[in-house]
Each structure stands twice: as structure tokens, then as C-alpha cells.
Design an enzyme around this catalytic site. Structure first.
Site, PDB file in Angstrom:
ATOM      1  N   PRO A   1       0.996  -1.140  -0.003  1.00 22.37           N
ATOM      2  CA  PRO A   1       0.174   0.002   0.057  1.00 22.37           C
ATOM      3  C   PRO A   1       0.892   1.056  -0.173  1.00 22.37           C
ATOM      4  CG  PRO A   1      -0.008  -0.980   2.258  1.00 22.37           C
ATOM      5  CD  PRO A   1       0.767  -1.733   1.231  1.00 22.37           C
TER       6      PRO A   1
ATOM      7  N   GLN B   1      -6.457  -1.224   3.395  1.00 24.69           N
ATOM      8  CA  GLN B   1      -5.624  -0.954   4.450  1.00 24.69           C
ATOM      9  C   GLN B   1      -6.244   0.262   5.223  1.00 24.69           C
ATOM     10  OE1 GLN B   1      -1.794   1.330   4.847  1.00 24.69           O
ATOM     11  NE2 GLN B   1      -1.018  -0.599   5.547  1.00 24.69           N
TER      12      GLN B   1
ATOM     13  N   CYS C   1       3.041   2.842   9.654  1.00 25.96           N
ATOM     14  CA  CYS C   1       3.328   4.327   9.235  1.00 25.96           C
ATOM     15  C   CYS C   1       3.749   5.165  10.235  1.00 25.96           C
ATOM     16  CB  CYS C   1       1.785   4.907   8.423  1.00 25.96           C
ATOM     17  SG  CYS C   1       2.043   6.599   8.004  1.00 25.96           S
TER      18      CYS C   1
ATOM     19  N   ASN D   1       8.814  -7.445   3.814  1.00 28.04           N
ATOM     20  CA  ASN D   1       8.605  -6.151   3.056  1.00 28.04           C
ATOM     21  C   ASN D   1      10.032  -5.390   3.326  1.00 28.04           C
ATOM     22  OD1 ASN D   1       7.401  -3.105   3.601  1.00 28.04           O
ATOM     23  ND2 ASN D   1       7.344  -3.850   1.438  1.00 28.04           N
ATOM     24  N   GLY D   2      10.110  -4.433   2.387  1.00 31.11           N
ATOM     25  CA  GLY D   2      11.411  -3.404   2.672  1.00 31.11           C
ATOM     26  C   GLY D   2      12.762  -3.615   1.831  1.00 31.11           C
TER      27      GLY D   2
ATOM     28  N   GLY E   1       6.972  -2.524  -2.756  1.00 29.60           N
ATOM     29  CA  GLY E   1       6.643  -1.167  -2.754  1.00 29.60           C
ATOM     30  C   GLY E   1       7.179  -0.588  -3.903  1.00 29.60           C
ATOM     31  N   ARG E   2       8.338   0.450  -3.719  1.00 34.70           N
ATOM     32  CA  ARG E   2       8.823   1.077  -4.635  1.00 34.70           C
ATOM     33  C   ARG E   2       9.064   0.326  -5.900  1.00 34.70           C
ATOM     34  NH1 ARG E   2      12.193   3.893   0.146  1.00 34.70           N
ATOM     35  NH2 ARG E   2      12.031   1.602   0.814  1.00 34.70           N
TER      36      ARG E   2
HETATM   37  C1  FMN Z   1       4.926   7.073  -1.390  1.00 37.56           C
HETATM   38  C2  FMN Z   1       4.692   5.903  -0.352  1.00 37.56           C
HETATM   39  C3  FMN Z   1       3.442   5.913   0.309  1.00 37.56           C
HETATM   40  C4  FMN Z   1       3.199   4.895   1.304  1.00 37.56           C
HETATM   41  N1  FMN Z   1       2.110   4.716   1.801  1.00 37.56           N
HETATM   42  C5  FMN Z   1       2.028   3.695   2.879  1.00 37.56           C
HETATM   43  C6  FMN Z   1       0.801   3.412   3.103  1.00 37.56           C
HETATM   44  O1  FMN Z   1      -0.411   4.088   3.055  1.00 37.56           O
HETATM   45  N2  FMN Z   1       0.533   2.397   4.120  1.00 37.56           N
HETATM   46  C7  FMN Z   1       1.521   1.572   4.427  1.00 37.56           C
HETATM   47  O2  FMN Z   1       1.378   0.613   5.185  1.00 37.56           O
HETATM   48  N3  FMN Z   1       2.755   1.818   3.861  1.00 37.56           N
HETATM   49  C8  FMN Z   1       3.022   2.958   3.080  1.00 37.56           C
HETATM   50  N4  FMN Z   1       4.343   3.023   2.557  1.00 37.56           N
HETATM   51  C9  FMN Z   1       5.378   2.022   2.756  1.00 37.56           C
HETATM   52  C10 FMN Z   1       5.209   0.993   1.951  1.00 37.56           C
HETATM   53  O3  FMN Z   1       4.101   0.220   1.862  1.00 37.56           O
HETATM   54  C11 FMN Z   1       6.526  -0.201   2.290  1.00 37.56           C
HETATM   55  O4  FMN Z   1       6.233  -0.603   3.436  1.00 37.56           O
HETATM   56  C12 FMN Z   1       7.814   0.743   2.003  1.00 37.56           C
HETATM   57  O5  FMN Z   1       7.656   1.289   1.027  1.00 37.56           O
HETATM   58  C13 FMN Z   1       8.806  -0.388   1.991  1.00 37.56           C
HETATM   59  O6  FMN Z   1       8.758  -1.259   1.069  1.00 37.56           O
HETATM   60  P1  FMN Z   1       9.635  -0.960  -0.419  1.00 37.56           P
HETATM   61  O7  FMN Z   1      11.324  -0.971  -0.088  1.00 37.56           O
HETATM   62  O8  FMN Z   1       9.431  -2.302  -1.262  1.00 37.56           O
HETATM   63  O9  FMN Z   1       9.275   0.297  -1.001  1.00 37.56           O
HETATM   64  C14 FMN Z   1       4.284   3.941   1.660  1.00 37.56           C
HETATM   65  C15 FMN Z   1       5.587   4.007   0.908  1.00 37.56           C
HETATM   66  C16 FMN Z   1       5.769   4.978  -0.099  1.00 37.56           C
HETATM   67  C17 FMN Z   1       7.017   5.215  -0.860  1.00 37.56           C
END
Ligand code: FMN
Length: 346
Positions: free
Chosen positions: A21, A74, A104, A215-216, A237-238
């Protein structure tokens, strides 16, 4: 439009691969687009607060296209009765899951006593999860960090999960780093605290009956697939947002689904009717086009594609032709690579 799932792919746990998300990013347009690339990746909404779900414009905030399924909602909140009501709303609207945000770190979220702050309040989360699980039949899941601030990670994470599993939660998505609520911005909190994958692996080893999703920082599918030796699922995510065509390999690699994914140009063609429909409903093209910018990443013409969208999609009368013209600037995919599996010819 979508062909039925092959029977042999039905038994995988549904959390084996998901897209995280992401506020402002995984809106309904992005999810519809991502779904054209992978039929199986689990998708999530952006976080919505209990207040927004209960009192906001539900048609605008909660609407989705059935094609986006499997889709989880979520929620951010910390009042058990309000969360239970939101879970009921999610279920009544057909969402496949309701996920409680315990990860968050933004200030707005902290002021409301939810998000990552809840990692310090496992009893409250347990009561919330129990109320939600009693209200609905769809899975109630948690997305958390490993700890916050100067709390000791392993006792925090293991205690949190044990307490909440007792309350009925079976699936935990863990962003494998701490959140620092004081001193780091939300963006820094996604990069600065070090990743600790081993701690999430240990969680799975010590709680084999739970579904644990990591995740991460997973930058590509090789990294993601490697994690499945230790945990039940991966969430990207990203990497998935910036390079959405990475999802084209997901169904085959993570769900043994032999269906040939669409080429990038086919994705665009399949998106056109959606864009036409949304334009008729008054959606500005830029709201959809901004999610497409990374589609041709790594292909000749990717920059021209991006630039054409960036320069034209914001114009008030911009329509599907802008998307078509942009795609014409990008080179077609290597069809052999798609047909035979990306790895075997790469
Ligand atoms: C622009 C952006 C918005 C995000 N918004 C949420 C969110 O609404 N809820 C949530 O649980 N995590 C949010 N995250 C965190 C991501 O869900 C994820 O946990 C985090 O980016 C790490 O994963 P990644 O390294 O694969 O990006 C957000 C991340 C980004 C980059």
C-alpha cells in the site's frame, strides 16, 4: 476479458506476492494498471483512516474496479469499534482483506495514535483485531515494522505478534526495519533505519503456523524469490511502482501460472478502454498517466515515452491519443522473451 486461473495455480497462499500500500501511489488507477500486468499479485489500497471510511465520500474513496481483485483495504485507526465498522464496510464492498496499518510513521498518523505508534500498544491492537475479526469473515491482517524508537526489536516484534495472533490474526506483513517516530521524516523512515531481514525470518521460524510476509528494500524479483526460502510471502513497494513491468514475471515465478503475460504495448492497448471510460467520467488524464511513467523502463524509447506523457497528459483536453502517441515512441518488447519466460532467454 481475463481468462480463468489454471487449476494448478490455485493452491498458493494468496500473500505469496503483493504490492505494498502506498499513499498517493496505489490509487485505483494505478491498481487497475498493475492488474493488467499481473493477474495474481495481491494489491492494496492506500491507507484510509477510520474517519475517512466512516464519514468520507465512500464512492470516491473506496470505489474500485472488480478487475483489481484480489484487493485489500488498508485502514489506519485504533478504536476497536470504529475499526470493526470499517472492516464491515470493507467486506460489504467486496474487498478480499482488511489490513490494519501499524507501520506508518507520519506525524499526522502519530497525532491520531495509530500507525507505527501502535507497536507500543499490542493490547490495543489485539482488541482492535479481535473486534474486526468478529465483525467479518474476510481475513484481518497487520502491517507493521520490527519495532519503534528505542524499543528492543526482537522482544517488541515477537511480543506484538504473539499477542495479536492470540486475538485471531494469522497474517503479518513486516516492513523489516524500525520506525523512528522522532527525528526522521516518513521518507527517511523508509530508508534510514537498517533492514533486518533475519529478524523476520526468525519470526517465521518461531511461529510456523502464521503467514509471515516480508517487506522493505526488495529491489527485484530475484531478491524477492530468495526470501521465500524463509517466509511465506513478499511485498514490494517502490520497486514495483517505479518499474511496474517487473510484475509481468510474477504470475509465472511466484504462482506457477504459465499464462503468457501481455507485452508492454499490449498493456497500453488494454488500458485504453479504461482511460476512455475514465475520461468520459471526467477523470483528468494526468491522474492515470502519472502511474505509467515507468512502464518502458530499460527499453529503448523509455525516456521519450515518459517525456511525451509528462508534457501532454496534464493538458485539460488530453485523452487516450496522448497515451497511444507516447507508446509509439517506445520500442516493442522482445516477444520471444515474453513467450519463453524472461529468465530462460535473458
Ligand atoms: C509514497 C509511499 C507511500 C506509502 N504509503 C503507505 C501506506 O499508505 N501504508 C503503508 O502501510 N505503507 C505505506 N508506505 C510504505 C510501503 O508500504 C512499504 O512498506 C515501504 O515502501 C517499504 O517497501 P519497499 O522498500 O518495497 O518500497 C508507503 C511508501 C511510499 C514510498
Amino acid at each position: 476479458m481475463l481468462s480463468p486461473m489454471p487449476p494448478e495455480t490455485r493452491d498458493f497462499n494468496p500473500w505469496r506476492f503483493s504490492v505494498a500500500p502506498m499513499m498517493d501511489w496505489t490509487d485505483r488507477h494505478d491498481r487497475f494498471f498493475l492488474r493488467l500486468i499481473s493477474r495474481r499479485a495481491r494489491l492494496y489500497t492506500e491507507m484510509l483512516t477510520t474517519g475517512a471510511i466512516r464519514f468520507g465520500d465512500r464512492r470516491r474513496l473506496l470505489a474500485y474496479d472488480p478487475a483489481e481483485q484480489p484487493l485489500g483495504l488498508q485502514v489506519g485507526g485504533s478504536q476497536p469499534a470504529e475499526l470493526a465498522e470499517c472492516a464491515r464496510i470493507a467486506e460489504s464492498l467486496g474487498y478480499s482483506e482488511v489490513n490494519l496499518n501499524c507501520g506508518c510513521p507520519s506525524e499526522r498518523v502519530q497525532a491520531g495514535r495509530f500507525g507505527a505508534r501502535l507497536m507500543a500498544e499490542p493490547d490495543l491492537v489485539a482488541r482492535s483485531v479481535a473486534a474486526m475479526a468478529a465483525a467479518v469473515a474476510i481475513p484481518v491482517t497487520i502491517k507493521s515494522r520490527i519495532a519503534i524508537d528505542d524499543l528492543e526489536p526482537w522482544p517488541t516484534l515477537s511480543g506484538f505478534v504473539a499477542r495479536i495472533a492470540d486475538a485471531g490474526c494469522r497474517t503479518f506483513i513486516v516492513h523489516a526495519r524500525k520506525a523512528w517516530l522522532d527525528g526522521l521524516s516518513p521518507k527517511e523512515n523508509r530508508d534510514v533505519p537498517p533492514l533486518d531481514y533475519a529478524m523476520v525470518h526468525r519470526l517465521k521460524a518461531e511461529c510456523p503456523g502464521l503467514t509471515i510476509v516480508i517487506n522493505g528494500g526488495l529491489a527485484n524479483l530475484d531478491a524477492a524469490e530468495g526470501q521465500l526460502r524463509h517466509v511465506d510471502g513478499v511485498m514490494l513497494g517502490r520497486a514495483a511502482y517505479g518499474n511496474p513491468y517487473l510484475l509481468a514475471e510474477v504470475d509465472r515465478r511466484f504462482f506457477a501460472d504459465p499464462t503468457t503475460p501481455p507485452s508492454r504495448h499490449q498493456v497500453i492497448e488494454r488500458l485504453i478502454p479504461y482511460v476512455e471510460r475514465e475520461r468520459r467520467l471526467g477523470t483528468p488524464l494526468k491522474h492515470i498517466a502519472r502511474h505509467l511513467l515507468g512502464l518502458f523502463q530499460g527499453r529503448p524509447g523509455a525516456r521519450l515515452f515518459r517525456r511525451h506523457l509528462a508534457e501532454n497528459a496534464h493538458l485539460s483536453d488530453a485523452g487516450v491519443e496522448v497515451v497511444r502517441q507516447a507508446a509509439e515512441l517506445a520500442a516493442p518488447d522482445d516477444i520471444a522473451m515474453i513467450n519463453h519466460g524472461f529468465r530462460s532467454v535473458a
